[in-house]
Scaffold this motif. Structure first.
Motif, short mmCIF file in Angstrom:
data_model
loop_
_atom_site.label_atom_id
_atom_site.label_comp_id
_atom_site.label_asym_id
_atom_site.label_seq_id
_atom_site.Cartn_x
_atom_site.Cartn_y
_atom_site.Cartn_z
N ASP A 130 0.81 -1.21 0.00
CA ASP A 130 0.00 0.00 0.00
C ASP A 130 0.85 1.27 0.00
O ASP A 130 0.43 2.30 -0.54
CB ASP A 130 -0.94 0.02 1.22
CG ASP A 130 -2.04 -1.02 1.13
OD1 ASP A 130 -2.30 -1.51 0.00
OD2 ASP A 130 -2.62 -1.35 2.17
N ASP A 131 2.05 1.19 0.60
CA ASP A 131 2.88 2.38 0.73
C ASP A 131 4.08 2.39 -0.22
O ASP A 131 4.93 3.28 -0.12
CB ASP A 131 3.35 2.56 2.17
CG ASP A 131 4.17 1.37 2.67
OD1 ASP A 131 4.24 0.34 1.97
OD2 ASP A 131 4.75 1.47 3.77
N GLY A 132 4.18 1.41 -1.13
CA GLY A 132 5.29 1.43 -2.07
C GLY A 132 5.69 0.06 -2.55
O GLY A 132 4.90 -0.89 -2.54
N LEU A 133 6.95 -0.05 -2.97
CA LEU A 133 7.50 -1.28 -3.53
C LEU A 133 8.57 -1.83 -2.59
O LEU A 133 9.52 -1.12 -2.24
CB LEU A 133 8.11 -1.01 -4.90
CG LEU A 133 8.83 -2.18 -5.59
CD1 LEU A 133 7.86 -3.31 -5.90
CD2 LEU A 133 9.54 -1.69 -6.86
N GLU A 134 8.41 -3.08 -2.18
CA GLU A 134 9.40 -3.75 -1.34
C GLU A 134 10.20 -4.73 -2.18
O GLU A 134 9.64 -5.58 -2.87
CB GLU A 134 8.72 -4.47 -0.18
CG GLU A 134 9.72 -5.11 0.79
CD GLU A 134 9.01 -5.78 1.96
OE1 GLU A 134 8.81 -5.09 2.98
OE2 GLU A 134 8.63 -6.96 1.82
N ILE A 135 11.53 -4.62 -2.10
CA ILE A 135 12.44 -5.51 -2.82
C ILE A 135 13.23 -6.28 -1.77
O ILE A 135 13.88 -5.69 -0.91
CB ILE A 135 13.38 -4.72 -3.74
CG1 ILE A 135 12.58 -3.81 -4.68
CG2 ILE A 135 14.27 -5.66 -4.55
CD1 ILE A 135 13.42 -2.78 -5.40
N LYS A 251 16.41 -6.13 2.82
CA LYS A 251 15.23 -5.53 2.23
C LYS A 251 15.47 -4.07 1.87
O LYS A 251 16.19 -3.35 2.57
CB LYS A 251 14.03 -5.62 3.18
CG LYS A 251 13.51 -7.03 3.36
CD LYS A 251 12.25 -7.06 4.22
CE LYS A 251 11.71 -8.49 4.36
NZ LYS A 251 10.48 -8.54 5.17
N VAL A 252 14.82 -3.65 0.77
CA VAL A 252 14.80 -2.25 0.35
C VAL A 252 13.35 -1.89 0.04
O VAL A 252 12.70 -2.57 -0.76
CB VAL A 252 15.68 -2.01 -0.90
CG1 VAL A 252 15.56 -0.56 -1.35
CG2 VAL A 252 17.13 -2.37 -0.63
N SER A 253 12.85 -0.84 0.69
CA SER A 253 11.49 -0.37 0.42
C SER A 253 11.56 1.01 -0.23
O SER A 253 12.22 1.91 0.27
CB SER A 253 10.68 -0.28 1.72
OG SER A 253 10.52 -1.56 2.29
N LEU A 254 10.89 1.12 -1.38
CA LEU A 254 10.79 2.40 -2.09
C LEU A 254 9.42 2.98 -1.79
O LEU A 254 8.40 2.45 -2.22
CB LEU A 254 10.98 2.19 -3.59
CG LEU A 254 12.27 1.47 -4.03
CD1 LEU A 254 12.33 1.38 -5.55
CD2 LEU A 254 13.50 2.16 -3.48
#
Length: 258
Positions: A130-135, A251-254
């Motif tokens: 909901d708040d972005g893209l998680e890689i 993890k990286v969250s955009l």
């Protein structure tokens, strides 16, 4: 091309490479063909940084394998493991001792092939939230395997005076440009916000540091890293290794903002 989509975000992935992240018509990712860099993202593994001054060798408990800048993972293709409307999983599998062709040879390297003395599986997962893209990056391999990990995404710049905000520090694009190829070190940091015509926050787990790089004014790379390679001489790059305990997850969250 793999596309992920929900009510807010549209993501484009080309063979595991994040090539588009669009929010309300705004493209956050640097486009191939634009000045600055021929990719839009990549991973740095199992080393970060150059090794040309160390004869393209890195010290490990299993000898000194041939590596080139940022390791051999980027020279290997991803395979698509699974996909839904809002998620996708890609993987690379490596068998110890297998030679991998080096795309930098012969123009930018003396080494035609690279090698690593450990088995590993490297998974890269994308999940729209909901708040972005998680890689998520998941590394599985031999217990004790030495490694570094860096993620190297490039962000498209839309304004003439973007700012990079890390903790209480504000970094101008000119400061990043001035450092050149070494990349600007941002130590002990898990979150950076890029303030452009639209802003985006890069939040991380597991990395602990960033470095920022660009040579142009239309893009900037904001790179989560486990180790800043210019803290040591190239022959001592092994001092920056982590050691695998079966599995490691990063993890990286955009997270786009206003």
């Amino acid at each position: 091309m793999t596309q992920l989509k929900n009510n807010t975000y549209t993501v484009g992935i080309d063979a595991g490479e994040l090539v588009s992240f669009v929010v309300e018509g705004h493209e956050f990712i640097h486009q191939k063909g634009s000045p600055g860099w021929g990719s839009s993202d990549t991973e740095m593994f199992p080393i970060i940084g150059p090794v040309n001054e160390a004869n393209f060798r890195v010290k490990t408990p299993k000898g000194e394998p041939v590596q080139d800048q940022h390791g051999l993972l980027r020279q290997m293709p991803y395979g698509l493991e699974s996909q839904t409307e809002t998620s996708a999983v890609f993987a690379k599998r490596y068998h110890a001792g297998t030679t991998v062709n080096n795309s930098k040879y012969p123009d930018k390297s003396t080494e035609p092939q690279l090698v690593w003395p450990y088995d590993f599986v490297f998974e890269k997962s994308f999940q729209l939230k909901d708040d972005g893209l998680e890689i998520t990056f998941k590394i599985t391999g031999e217990k004790g395997m030495p490694f570094m990990l860096g993620y190297h995404p490039a962000f498209k710049l839309h304004s003439s005076s973007p700012k990079i905000v890390a903790k209480d520090r504000e970094i101008s694009l000119d400061e990043v440009l001035a450092v050149g190829n070494r990349a600007l070190k941002v130590p002990d940091c898990t979150s950076i916000t890029l303030k452009d015509s639209k802003q985006i926050t890069i939040e991380t787990e597991g990395f602990g540091n960033f470095m920022c790089w660009t040579e142009v004014k239309n893009m900037v790379c904001i790179e989560p890293i486990s180790f800043y390679p210019y803290d040591v001489e190239q022959s001592h790059l092994h001092e920056g290794f982590l050691h695998l305990d079966g599995t490691a997850t990063f993890k990286v969250s955009l997270k786009p903002g206003a």
